[in-house]
Design an enzyme around this catalytic site. Structure first.
Site, short mmCIF file in Angstrom:
data_model
loop_
_atom_site.label_atom_id
_atom_site.label_comp_id
_atom_site.label_asym_id
_atom_site.label_seq_id
_atom_site.Cartn_x
_atom_site.Cartn_y
_atom_site.Cartn_z
CG LEU A 66 -2.03 -1.07 1.23
CD1 LEU A 66 -2.95 -1.05 2.60
CD2 LEU A 66 -2.90 -0.97 0.05
CG PHE A 71 5.28 4.44 8.39
CD1 PHE A 71 4.60 3.11 7.86
CD2 PHE A 71 4.55 5.66 7.80
CE1 PHE A 71 4.02 3.02 6.44
CE2 PHE A 71 4.00 5.41 6.71
CZ PHE A 71 3.51 4.34 6.05
CG ASP A 207 0.59 12.63 14.43
OD1 ASP A 207 0.46 13.70 13.65
OD2 ASP A 207 0.98 11.69 13.79
#
EC number: 2.7.11.22
Length: 667
Positions: A66, A71, A207
């Protein structure tokens, strides 16, 4: 005896109920020589497994990748036993000797403790090789003892999360998705419910942004990415005040994505509260209307200026404690609030009050999640939708680049267009023209031949192609009699300069053919000769139209001998460009042209280029001779007087000519 007999059945019941298995040996307790602490050494689990984690083999199957970022990678996968789609998020460990990341440890711990419909759920942890790695090559190397061994694959930790069809960032940038106010209120209520549950559980997300708000196929919004979340130790929030940091607790201020960072974080406050999440919710709410982040600062310092440009510089009334923060220097620049002008066109006064409450500079005056859910904004029409319905198309943050490429490709293939209905109102189709007078108008040319470059009807100019076309009459200087040059308008097919000697005089005016029309098989038409006497002004010939207009008109609307010649000839003569001849200068000058020698012989000044059209009975132009054109016996003021009906007809004919000119420009 009775006691012994009573004990025997008890032993039998114990033996039948419990089975004694192999007793595990306890690890040896060791003492550290330096510290004196006792510890036990745990042996690694067989086959390299980790307690509480599973593997990909036999459990999950990867389908596609994806995305990839700081990260790590995120894969779309499938749980083999339930056929449920999942998202597999890899946890990065930069070096071999690094410990498990603290951010991942916090995220896993917090997600295990939070259970709410608007918060993403952690399904399972996986410790295995990456899905795309091929371990067969390494196994064959061990069997064949090859000289060049492949790289040893490395195992990673993966978080197994439910697969979500879209995130809010992808939805806002998708040009095929249009959100209504009822849908916006539905999503805002879901966001506030999730944030309120997090705050009441004594956590801060830190966040909040559109990319971390995921939406499933049922329209349920879920908060995700708790990598920056942490627990706070103060009192939980209530209807009036946010959750406090706690006595003596200091947190890092470099949290939250810069464009969604609260002003107290920008100014360096380390004793912040749960209000930092509410500021992010306000930025998300405003982003619904502008389809992009509303506070895009280039640096941390510039972010403060961008915030104060929107909300105004804090003062004693709006934020009293701002002057005591480490970054208080930013508050010395004076800005006025522009939030009303920027979002007043999108929101009602109640909605604008709701946005101001979420984006209040003072964190203790900012709305809490609990009070925001009870704001009157959610009670006014339109009410929040019961269920969020979105198109079947998946929209993620990774698709934003594809949306921009599709938009750029569409714009490159399609020229700029006017708003819907604009062209139809400004230039209506000739077939839908309202017939305002008895003048016959030509229909637009529609050709099936590729070589046709100009909208001219061939049959209008040459109904018999076998008849040769006469050559244009040459003047005494060897060139065409048609004038050209920037001073006298545009004349197609004439390469001569616009000098005075090439202008038309009564001696060289005659019948000429347009070179452009000649190449297309057109029929010769009468030249753009200018009548040059005061008598012509008496007869009402118009000299105000530019030569380029007459050239285009004669190319498109030359008269047809087989049709009503009287109407067409009259139409042509009405729109012809007329001039006059000055015997003293022996030259023909355009009416009102100040750059030519001599003075204009009409009553109009030299700056006027378009003379009002005057209608009168127009005789056949073939009857005019040179002697008649050269006469100047008529006085200036001997213009024919017209009635109001004739003036009205003149105005109508002007409009028709303007419409025909617009059609010619289109072709």
């Amino acid at each position: 005896m009775s006691q012994e007999n009573s004990n025997v059945p008890a032993l039998k019941r114990t033996e039948s109920k419990y089975k004694i298995g192999r007793v595990k040996s306890l690890p040896t307790v060791q003492i550290d020589e330096k510290t004196g602490d006792s510890y036990i050494e745990l042996a690694p689990r067989s086959e390299g497994k980790i307690y509480g984690c599973t593997t990909f083999q036999g459990n999950y199957k990867e389908e596609e990748k994806l995305g990839q970022g700081t990260f790590g990678e995120v894969y779309k996968g499938l749980h083999l036993q339930t056929q449920r789609k999942v998202a597999m998020k890899r946890i990065i460990v930069n070096q071999e000797n690094d410990l498990f990341p603290i951010t991942a440890q916090r995220e896993i711990t917090i997600l295990k403790r939070l259970n709410h419909k608007n918060i993403i759920k952690l399904l399972e942890m996986v410790y295995d090789f990456p899905p795309e790695s091929n371990n067969k090559d390494y196994a064959q190397f061990n069997q064949n003892n090859s000289a060049n061994p492949p790289a040893v694959p490395k195992k990673f930790f993966y978080m197994i999360l439910p697969y979500m069809v879209a995130d809010l960032s992808g939805i806002l940038h998708n040009p095929r998705i249009e959100l209504k106010m009822a849908d916006i209120k539905n999503m805002m209520k879901q966001i506030l419910e999730g944030v309120n549950f997090i705050h009441c559980s004594k956590f801060m997300h830190r966040d909040i942004k559109t990319a971390n708000l995921l939406i499933d196929h049922n329209g349920v919004l879920k908060l995700a990415d708790f990598g920056l979340a942490r627990q706070y130790y103060g009192s939980p929030p209530n209807i009036k005040f946010p959750g406090s940091a706690g006595s003596g607790a200091k947190y890092t201020s470099v949290v939250v994505t810069r464009w969604y960072r609260a002003p107290e974080l920008v100014l360096g406050d380390k004793y912040y509260t749960t209000a930092v999440d509410i500021w992010g919710v306000g930025c998300v709410f405003a982003e619904f209307f502008e389809k992009k982040p509303i506070l895009q600062g280039k640096t941390d310092i510039d972010q403060g200026h961008v915030i104060f440009k929107l909300m105004g510089t804090p003062d004693e009334r709006t934020w009293e404690l701002a002057k005591y923060l480490p970054g208080a220097e930013l508050t010395k620049t004076e800005y006025k609030s522009t939030i009303d002008e920027r979002f007043g066109k999108h929101l009602t006064p109640t909605g604008l009050s709701f946005l101001k409450g979420l984006l209040a500079l003072d964190p203790y005056k900012r709305l809490t999640a609990m009070s925001a859910m009870k704001h009157p904004f959610f009670q006014e029409e339109p009410l929040a939708a019961d269920r969020l319905t979105l198109p079947c198309e998946e929209s993620h943050e990774a698709d934003i680049k594809r949306y921009k490429e599709e938009l750029h490709e569409a714009m490159s293939q399609k020229g700029p267009s006017a708003p819907p209905g604009h062209i139809k109102e400004a230039t209506p189709s000739p077939a839908k023209f309202e017939k305002k007078s008895g003048i016959k108008r030509e229909q637009p040319y529609q050709s099936n031949q590729k070589n046709d470059q100009y909208p001219i009807k061939r049959q209008k100019f040459n109904q018999n192609p076998s008849v040769p076309h006469p050559q244009p009459k040459a003047n005494r200087y060897g060139g065409s009699s048609l004038p050209s040059g920037p001073k006298y308008g545009r004349y197609e097919g004439n390469n001569h300069s616009g000098s005075l000697r090439n202008r038309i005089t009564p001696s060289n005016m005659g019948t000429h053919s347009n070179p452009r029309a000649e190449n297309m098989g057109s029929k010769p038409y009468q030249s753009e000769g200018r009548y040059s006497s005061n008598e012509d002004r008496k007869n009402g010939y118009n000299r105000g139209y530019s030569s380029s207009v007459n050239s285009r008109y004669n190319n498109r609307a030359a008269f047809n001998e087989t049709e009503d010649q009287s109407i067409t000839t009259t139409t042509l003569n009405r729109y012809r460009h007329k001039g006059y001849h000055d015997n003293n200068q022996s030259q023909t000058r355009l009416q009102g042209h100040s750059s030519l020698p001599g003075k204009p012989t009409s009553k109009y000044n030299s700056t006027q280029t378009n003379i009002p059209y005057r209608r009168t009975e127009i005789p056949n132009p073939n009857e005019y001779n040179a002697s008649k054109l050269g006469s100047q016996d008529t006085k200036k003021n001997d213009y024919p007087k017209h009635s109001e009906t004739q003036k009205q007809q003149n105005n109508e004919e002007k409009k028709i000519h303007s419409e025909q000119k617009d059609i010619a420009d289109l072709y």
